[in-house]
Design a protein around this motif. Structure first.
Motif, PDB file in Angstrom:
ATOM      1  N   ILE A 157      -6.038   8.984   4.226  1.00 32.53           N
ATOM      2  CA  ILE A 157      -7.306   8.414   4.666  1.00 32.53           C
ATOM      3  C   ILE A 157      -7.726   9.000   6.007  1.00 32.53           C
ATOM      4  O   ILE A 157      -7.000   8.916   6.990  1.00 32.53           O
ATOM      5  N   LYS A 205       3.943  -5.639  -7.203  1.00 33.55           N
ATOM      6  CA  LYS A 205       3.282  -6.941  -7.066  1.00 33.55           C
ATOM      7  C   LYS A 205       3.821  -7.928  -8.108  1.00 33.55           C
ATOM      8  O   LYS A 205       4.009  -7.571  -9.270  1.00 33.55           O
ATOM      9  N   VAL A 214     -14.157   6.664   6.921  1.00 33.21           N
ATOM     10  CA  VAL A 214     -14.127   5.361   6.261  1.00 33.21           C
ATOM     11  C   VAL A 214     -15.429   4.618   6.535  1.00 33.21           C
ATOM     12  O   VAL A 214     -15.872   4.508   7.676  1.00 33.21           O
ATOM     13  N   GLU A 257       3.282  -0.886  -7.063  1.00 34.82           N
ATOM     14  CA  GLU A 257       3.288  -1.588  -5.782  1.00 34.82           C
ATOM     15  C   GLU A 257       4.255  -2.766  -5.768  1.00 34.82           C
ATOM     16  O   GLU A 257       4.384  -3.446  -4.755  1.00 34.82           O
ATOM     17  N   VAL A 294      -1.299   7.216   0.028  1.00 31.34           N
ATOM     18  CA  VAL A 294      -2.715   6.875   0.172  1.00 31.34           C
ATOM     19  C   VAL A 294      -3.063   6.656   1.633  1.00 31.34           C
ATOM     20  O   VAL A 294      -4.068   7.126   2.137  1.00 31.34           O
ATOM     21  N   GLU A 295      -2.165   5.990   2.323  1.00 33.08           N
ATOM     22  CA  GLU A 295      -2.398   5.671   3.726  1.00 33.08           C
ATOM     23  C   GLU A 295      -2.615   6.944   4.537  1.00 33.08           C
ATOM     24  O   GLU A 295      -3.501   7.025   5.375  1.00 33.08           O
ATOM     25  N   LEU A 307      -9.879   8.265   8.851  1.00 33.01           N
ATOM     26  CA  LEU A 307     -10.560   7.033   9.268  1.00 33.01           C
ATOM     27  C   LEU A 307     -11.988   7.266   9.744  1.00 33.01           C
ATOM     28  O   LEU A 307     -12.813   6.369   9.693  1.00 33.01           O
ATOM     29  N   ASP A 325      -3.386  -7.738   0.798  1.00 34.03           N
ATOM     30  CA  ASP A 325      -2.054  -7.186   1.019  1.00 34.03           C
ATOM     31  C   ASP A 325      -0.947  -8.232   0.836  1.00 34.03           C
ATOM     32  O   ASP A 325      -0.160  -8.502   1.738  1.00 34.03           O
ATOM     33  N   ARG A 374     -19.102   1.747  -3.353  1.00 31.87           N
ATOM     34  CA  ARG A 374     -18.850   0.716  -2.337  1.00 31.87           C
ATOM     35  C   ARG A 374     -20.068   0.262  -1.561  1.00 31.87           C
ATOM     36  O   ARG A 374     -20.054  -0.784  -0.925  1.00 31.87           O
ATOM     37  N   LEU A 425      -9.178  -1.421   7.919  1.00 33.93           N
ATOM     38  CA  LEU A 425      -9.985  -0.422   7.222  1.00 33.93           C
ATOM     39  C   LEU A 425      -9.143   0.369   6.229  1.00 33.93           C
ATOM     40  O   LEU A 425      -9.588   0.691   5.124  1.00 33.93           O
ATOM     41  N   GLN A 426      -7.898   0.661   6.608  1.00 38.10           N
ATOM     42  CA  GLN A 426      -7.023   1.392   5.690  1.00 38.10           C
ATOM     43  C   GLN A 426      -6.785   0.594   4.410  1.00 38.10           C
ATOM     44  O   GLN A 426      -6.854   1.121   3.313  1.00 38.10           O
ATOM     45  N   HIS A 427      -6.500  -0.692   4.586  1.00 36.62           N
ATOM     46  CA  HIS A 427      -6.242  -1.526   3.407  1.00 36.62           C
ATOM     47  C   HIS A 427      -7.483  -1.662   2.533  1.00 36.62           C
ATOM     48  O   HIS A 427      -7.393  -1.626   1.311  1.00 36.62           O
ATOM     49  N   HIS A 478     -10.022   0.414   2.337  1.00 31.17           N
ATOM     50  CA  HIS A 478     -10.276   1.707   1.716  1.00 31.17           C
ATOM     51  C   HIS A 478      -9.335   1.927   0.526  1.00 31.17           C
ATOM     52  O   HIS A 478      -9.757   2.314  -0.566  1.00 31.17           O
ATOM     53  N   TRP A 479      -8.076   1.623   0.746  1.00 30.24           N
ATOM     54  CA  TRP A 479      -7.092   1.799  -0.326  1.00 30.24           C
ATOM     55  C   TRP A 479      -7.428   0.910  -1.519  1.00 30.24           C
ATOM     56  O   TRP A 479      -7.391   1.353  -2.673  1.00 30.24           O
ATOM     57  N   MET A 520       0.839  -1.191   0.000  1.00 28.73           N
ATOM     58  CA  MET A 520       0.000   0.000   0.000  1.00 28.73           C
ATOM     59  C   MET A 520       0.878   1.246   0.000  1.00 28.73           C
ATOM     60  O   MET A 520       1.824   1.337   0.765  1.00 28.73           O
ATOM     61  N   SER A 521       0.586   2.187  -0.862  1.00 29.45           N
ATOM     62  CA  SER A 521       1.402   3.390  -0.948  1.00 29.45           C
ATOM     63  C   SER A 521       1.238   4.228   0.317  1.00 29.45           C
ATOM     64  O   SER A 521       0.151   4.351   0.850  1.00 29.45           O
ATOM     65  N   LYS A 563      -8.181  -0.689  12.610  1.00 29.68           N
ATOM     66  CA  LYS A 563      -7.801   0.494  11.855  1.00 29.68           C
ATOM     67  C   LYS A 563      -7.001   0.109  10.609  1.00 29.68           C
ATOM     68  O   LYS A 563      -7.271   0.572   9.505  1.00 29.68           O
TER      69      LYS A 563
END
Lengths: 348, 270
Positions: A9, B191, A14, B189, A5-6, A11, B157, B133, B117-119, B121-122, A1-2, B114
């Protein structure tokens, strides 16, 4: 994850989904509804007993009063039995539907109930007077037998198991097991015992039954709730579940054990009542979404509610005679089944 | 550097062996595409790598460890899979489906933390699904649906993404759209991507490495320039292909082709 972007956010913004709120409302509202339904069902019956007497019968039991005895020994265990049976069928159905991705999965449609009922007939014929704590074990075994035969027959078909094929196999096997039960009943002259057991609904429920079945049922429902997250993953399909690190074989094994215990316990009390496990999980899914962590407990509550109300209706339609509870539920269940079947089994 | 190694693997279904013996190495942080005719075993190979099918012989190594000996949840933290015909239960929203990608990172009953949720959302943002969504997955178009499954795999991830025909059933623009997304994920990324594609030109244009299979065996493998040759395509697909250089990517592409037999016939009549 970049990283960029992190950081960007917030929260608080979200989105977390709105289902938990609806599910909590069902759990709380359902529990209140359940208490209300239990109160209603205990208060009304063939014998006219006023509410004050009902209250004192439950909370200040006096064994010398007939009215108190009716409440304590007949109505209360019967209502609690109905609630437990409803929860059993509904949770068993939801686990089956999630595990197999088969929208038509139900312990009645897939032969579990007929298998359990058949073993009850065997029990009555060969071991008359067997204590209920052993009878229930026969019932578990019977449910496994029914499920095993249905899956066996279904797998023989070319092209493998489809939801419809399984239901057809279930219908055929249920008919066969039903006929065998009848045969056993006639040959051993236990027809009356069995008819009372099967058609009588939950009316025969005694405290003794509740004491034996409750630990099994509570353990199985706790098991179902513990499995519920894994069941959700299985409902996405085996390959996706494996990809997400799910041990699918293990979950399916434990899930099957839970289903057999629930269906077996329910049938050992109420006989082969179908459709509860079909209707309730679909209704629940419609309300709370596809997460089995919510579907399982909500199904338990709504299933209890359905069977308690159906049993209440069964007593009130034509008192003092009782309408068979299985017939009443089938009245809602059959059109619902046809609706699902027509939808082509698209919904899960 | 190879991150996944397939070592003398035999794999198949209950009564049929699809791949008798096959070895391959998947390069790290690159896009690898498996091509081949229907029934050649490319999906079977992919499923074996993804541990969906158990190998009957040989072993598959992930970071130097045999995948049979590593817990499946641990593998799920390194490798995400997008099966060919994934179908979501009805009523499931995009957010809900993508959130299941966090399963391998969760303990116990699985409340979203937390970090989860970040992952999620990303993953939803990077696949361009932010606006949608709340929608149920079944209400989406084919291309969007494929993006949701990719988003779920991203929320997992992992370093490695495995995709079985991610562009099948999509129209031309949406096929390209998915492949560009995968390219971006590879470049930005880092991958490692392993996939099966039917379209040779897409495979050539987007892959660093290609594996061409036929009858459960690798016929040729290497960079697109090495694999996309008319003699190789003849050996793998039994076609006579006219190849040229893609004006966009400078990779070899197949302009048109004929079945091998037909050309013979044509030549005879001439």
């Amino acid at each position: 994850m970049s990283d960029s972007v992190e950081e960007s956010i917030d929260l608080k913004k979200v989105y977390k989904g709105s289902r938990p709120i609806i599910a909590t409302v069902i759990l709380l509202g359902g529990t209140i509804g359940l208490l209300f339904a239990i109160g209603l069902s205990v208060s009304f019956g063939a014998a006219d007993i006023d509410f004050g007497t009902v209250w004192s019968a439950v909370f200040q039991f006096n064994p010398n009063l007939t009215t108190h005895q009716i409440i304590q020994d007949i109505r209360l265990p019967r209502v609690l039995g109905a609630g437990l049976v409803g929860a059993c069928f509904a949770v068993a159905g939801s686990i089956m539907q999630g595990m197999t991705r088969n929208p038509l999965a139900d312990s009645g449609l897939l032969g579990l109930n007929a298998g359990a009922a058949f073993m009850l007939a065997i029990c009555f014929a060969f071991f008359p007077g067997l204590p209920y704590m052993y009878i229930i074990l026969f019932s578990f075994f019977g449910a496994a037998l029914g499920a095993g035969i249905v899956y066996g027959v279904g797998s023989l078909a070319k092209g493998g198991l489809t939801p419809m094929r399984l239901v057809l196999a279930g219908a055929a096997v249920s008919a066969l097991l039903g006929a065998l039960s009848e045969g056993v009943a006639i040959y051993f002259r236990i027809g009356q015992d069995l008819a009372f057991w099967n058609a009588g609904g939950v009316s025969g429920t005694k405290w003794e039954h509740l004491k034996v079945m409750s630990p099994w049922i509570i353990a199985a429902i706790i098991g179902a709730i513990m499995l519920s997250k894994s069941i959700t993953l299985l409902s996405l399909g085996d390959e996706v579940a494996i990809g997400l690190g799910q041990r699918t074989g293990r979950i399916k094994f434990f899930g099957s054990v839970v289903v057999l215990v629930l269906a077996g316990a329910a049938v050992s009390v109420v006989g082969a009542v179908g459709f509860v496990g079909l209707i309730v999980p679909h209704l629940t899914r419609f309300l709370v979404g596809s997460d089995y962590r919510w579907i399982v407990p909500c199904s338990a509550i709504l299933g209890s509610l359905l069977v308690i109300l159906a049993d209440f209706a069964a007593r009130m339609i034509n008192p003092p005679y009782e309408t068979p509870i299985g017939a009443l539920i089938a009245l809602i269940g059959v059109p619902f089944f046809l609706y699902l079947a027509r939808k082509g089994g698209k919904e899960l | 550097m190879s991150v996944l190694t397939v070592d003398h693997v035999a794999v198949g279904y209950t009564n049929t062996v699809i791949i008798e013996e096959l070895s391959a190495a998947i390069p790290e942080k690159k896009i690898t595409t498996i091509i081949g005719p229907n029934g050649c075993g490319k999906s079977t190979l992919l499923k074996a790598i993804a541990r969906i099918l158990k190998t009957q012989n040989g072993a598959i190594f992930l970071d130097g460890r045999a995948i049979q000996q590593v817990s499946t949840k641990e593998i799920a933290k390194k490798m995400a899979i997008l099966p060919q015909s994934a179908e979501a239960p009805s009523g499931l929203t995009i957010f809900e489906l993508v959130s299941y990608g966090r399963f391998p990172h969760q303990r116990g009953f699985g409340t979203l933390k937390k970090e989860d949720l970040q992952h999620i959302h990303w993953a939803i943002e990077v696949t361009g699904l932010g606006e949608l969504r709340d929608r149920p997955v079944e209400a989406l178009s084919g291309g969007q649906r494929q993006r949701v499954w990719i988003a779920m795999a991203l929320a997992q991830d992992t370093e490695i993404l495995i995709l079985d025909e991610p562009t099948t059933y999509l129209d031309l623009a949406h096929q390209l759209d998915i492949l560009l997304l995968l390219k971006k994920l590879n470049e930005e990324e880092g991958k490692t991507i392993v996939m099966v594609l039917h379209d040779l030109n897409h495979a050539s244009r987007f892959s660093h490495y290609m594996i061409a299979m036929k009858d459960g065996k690798i016929i040729t493998e290497g960079k697109p320039e090495k694999v996309m040759k008319s003699e190789n395509l003849k050996a793998v697909f039994d076609i006579n292909a006219i190849l040229m250089t893609c004006p966009f990517s400078q990779n070899p592409i197949c302009l048109s082709y004929q079945l091998n037999k037909e050309t013979e016939c044509l030549l005879q009549t001439c």
